[in-house]
Write an enzyme that holds these catalytic residues in place. Structure first.
Site, PDB file in Angstrom:
ATOM      1  N   HIS A   1      12.340 -21.315   5.105  1.00 34.84           N
ATOM      2  CA  HIS A   1      11.032 -21.682   4.770  1.00 34.84           C
ATOM      3  C   HIS A   1      10.319 -20.521   4.162  1.00 34.84           C
ATOM      4  CE1 HIS A   1       9.168 -19.944   8.341  1.00 34.84           C
ATOM      5  NE2 HIS A   1      10.343 -19.657   9.156  1.00 34.84           N
TER       6      HIS A   1
ATOM      7  N   ASP B   1       6.588 -21.094   4.158  1.00 36.60           N
ATOM      8  CA  ASP B   1       5.494 -21.192   5.031  1.00 36.60           C
ATOM      9  C   ASP B   1       5.192 -20.194   6.031  1.00 36.60           C
ATOM     10  OD1 ASP B   1       7.459 -22.927   6.275  1.00 36.60           O
ATOM     11  OD2 ASP B   1       5.637 -23.859   7.496  1.00 36.60           O
TER      12      ASP B   1
ATOM     13  N   ASP C   1       9.256 -13.425   9.204  1.00 37.06           N
ATOM     14  CA  ASP C   1       9.792 -14.829   9.320  1.00 37.06           C
ATOM     15  C   ASP C   1       9.187 -15.512   8.454  1.00 37.06           C
ATOM     16  OD1 ASP C   1      10.144 -17.263  10.705  1.00 37.06           O
ATOM     17  OD2 ASP C   1       8.697 -16.924  12.288  1.00 37.06           O
TER      18      ASP C   1
ATOM     19  N   GLU D   1       8.045 -25.570   8.263  1.00 35.30           N
ATOM     20  CA  GLU D   1       8.836 -25.049   9.469  1.00 35.30           C
ATOM     21  C   GLU D   1       7.811 -24.749  10.476  1.00 35.30           C
ATOM     22  OE1 GLU D   1      11.226 -22.977  12.358  1.00 35.30           O
ATOM     23  OE2 GLU D   1       9.504 -22.230  11.063  1.00 35.30           O
ATOM     24  N   GLU D   2       6.779 -23.966  10.130  1.00 35.45           N
ATOM     25  CA  GLU D   2       5.875 -23.413  11.179  1.00 35.45           C
ATOM     26  C   GLU D   2       4.819 -24.599  11.617  1.00 35.45           C
ATOM     27  OE1 GLU D   2       6.453 -20.675  12.464  1.00 35.45           O
ATOM     28  OE2 GLU D   2       7.158 -19.294  11.145  1.00 35.45           O
TER      29      GLU D   2
ATOM     30  N   GLU E   1      16.911 -17.662   9.522  1.00 34.28           N
ATOM     31  CA  GLU E   1      15.677 -17.362  10.380  1.00 34.28           C
ATOM     32  C   GLU E   1      16.095 -15.779  10.938  1.00 34.28           C
ATOM     33  OE1 GLU E   1      12.895 -18.443  11.333  1.00 34.28           O
ATOM     34  OE2 GLU E   1      12.933 -20.517  10.725  1.00 34.28           O
TER      35      GLU E   1
ATOM     36  N   HIS F   1       5.319 -13.325  13.735  1.00 32.64           N
ATOM     37  CA  HIS F   1       3.992 -14.076  13.985  1.00 32.64           C
ATOM     38  C   HIS F   1       3.141 -12.972  14.503  1.00 32.64           C
ATOM     39  CE1 HIS F   1       5.765 -18.248  14.671  1.00 32.64           C
ATOM     40  NE2 HIS F   1       6.098 -17.497  13.761  1.00 32.64           N
TER      41      HIS F   1
END
Length: 381
Positions: free
Chosen positions: A69, A71, A102, A135-136, A164, A353
């Protein structure tokens, strides 16, 4: 000429792709992949941008897939960052920016590996990249939409690797061969409002709710299985919305999150939660509304050819034999597993994150080398 995964990661970080914004990331990747001979299709659904890319014959029996992903989560307090979250600054060999770990680095590494691999050693088979922008977020129109479209169009992956971040501390130390299931349950317990000096004239929902939460939190779901840790239940919110000390509220609410192994299913746990709520209502005379959302079922790709292939490549490039694990949260592998065997391998995920999310550039180069070796060994077999 080779494709530089560090430069590609930096270019992707400069695309502001907070879910579900596309931010230019999929356009950038599509241009790169089409120039390398990949057939690309945008599979957007709703507000979610998705990209499907294939090199080689459609539906080939040897179709290696990558999933990831572009995003990212919001940056949080921008003033707390020491670098521009979307600036892709490299400082002392470390690349900073939202998505650095990520997982724009993972997408860049597998895209660069795929592009260079088909240019140098065109394989007998196909390489598929399924990249989402959701995905997030709720993950309802991302990889699920890609898989729905693939089924309708006859597009397939024989096996899939999700890029990931999987390594806790050192590059190469962990491959994910499954994930726990995840679900949330929201409880609203209704009684009857009244004066706190006359509790017999009211029906207080709080003792019922507290008893229910205690029963759920105290219950041992299981003691773990061959490949999974014990399942867990966490009470994450309790609320009445009642600021007054002389009022018994009419309602009280609580939420629990369950991470469950292959002892259970979302359905079996839902039935247990509803049964426990009904028992509390029978005891206290309250009425409980239960709302449940299952984010994903637990799954396992048993150790075998795919995990062995990835493990051998990781060991060859890092000198480390990776642990086969099912720890952590959820990922889009939970959707891919219904299409084909799937494992996950990527970077060290320590800063994902976080403020000042970052990755050593050497790890991105190493990840590309691992993915390249995986492709070479897969198509050589």
């Amino acid at each position: 000429m080779t494709t530089d995964p560090v430069r590609l990661t930096a270019d992707l970080i400069r695309c502001p792709t907070v879910t579900p914004a596309e931010g230019g990331a999929l356009v950038l990747l599509q241009d790169l992949l089409e120039a390398a001979g990949f057939v690309c299709t945008r599979v957007d659904r709703g507000e979610t941008p998705n990209l499907f890319a294939r090199w080689g014959d459609k539906g080939h029996a040897r179709s290696f897939g990558f999933n990831g992903h572009t995003d990212v989560v919001p940056v949080g307090n921008r003033d707390a960052w020491t670098a521009d979250p979307f600036g892709a600054e490299i400082r002392d060999g470390v690349l900073y920016g939202r998505g650095a770990t990520d997982m724009k680095s993972g997408v860049a590494a597998f895209a660069a590996a795929a592009v260079d691999f088909v240019a140098r050693t065109p394989p007998e088979g196909a390489i598929v990249l399924a990249i989402t922008g959701d995905e997030e977020g709720d993950a309802t129109d991302g990889t699920i939409a890609l898989l729905d479209w693939m089924e309708a169009e006859g597009e397939t992956m024989t096996v899939c690797l999700v890029g990931e971040p999987t390594c806790p501390d050192r590059m190469g130390e962990m491959i994910k061969i499954g994930r726990r299931g995840s679900m949330n349950a929201w409880f609203t317990v209704t009684g009857r409002q009244g004066h706190s000096a006359y509790p017999h004239r009211a029906l207080n929902p709080l003792p019922a709710l507290v008893r229910l939460m205690d029963r759920l939190a105290s219950h041992e779901l299981d003691s773990g299985t061959a490949h999974f840790d014990p399942s867990t239940l966490a009470v994450v919110t309790v609320d009445t919305g009642n600021p007054a000390t002389n009022v018994i509220p009419a309602q009280a609410r609580a939420t629990v999150n369950i991470r469950f192994n292959d002892t259970h299913s979302g359905a079996s746990l839902s039935e247990w939660l509803q049964t426990e709520a009904a028992r509390i209502d029978a005891t206290f005379g309250t009425t409980t509304e239960t709302r449940i959302r299952i984010s994903g079922e637990s799954f396992l790709t048993p150790p075998g050819a795919l995990s062995g292939l990835v493990s051998a490549a990781v060991r060859a490039e890092t000198g480390i034999t990776p642990e086969l694990s099912t720890t952590g949260g959820t990922s889009d592998a939970r959707f891919v597993r219904s299409h084909c065997p799937v494992v996950e391998f990527g970077l060290v995920g320590k800063t994902m994150h976080q403020v000042d999310e970052c990755v050593p550039t050497a790890q991105i180069d190493q990840l590309k080398a691992i993915y390249t070796r995986i492709l070479a060994e897969y198509f050589a077999a």
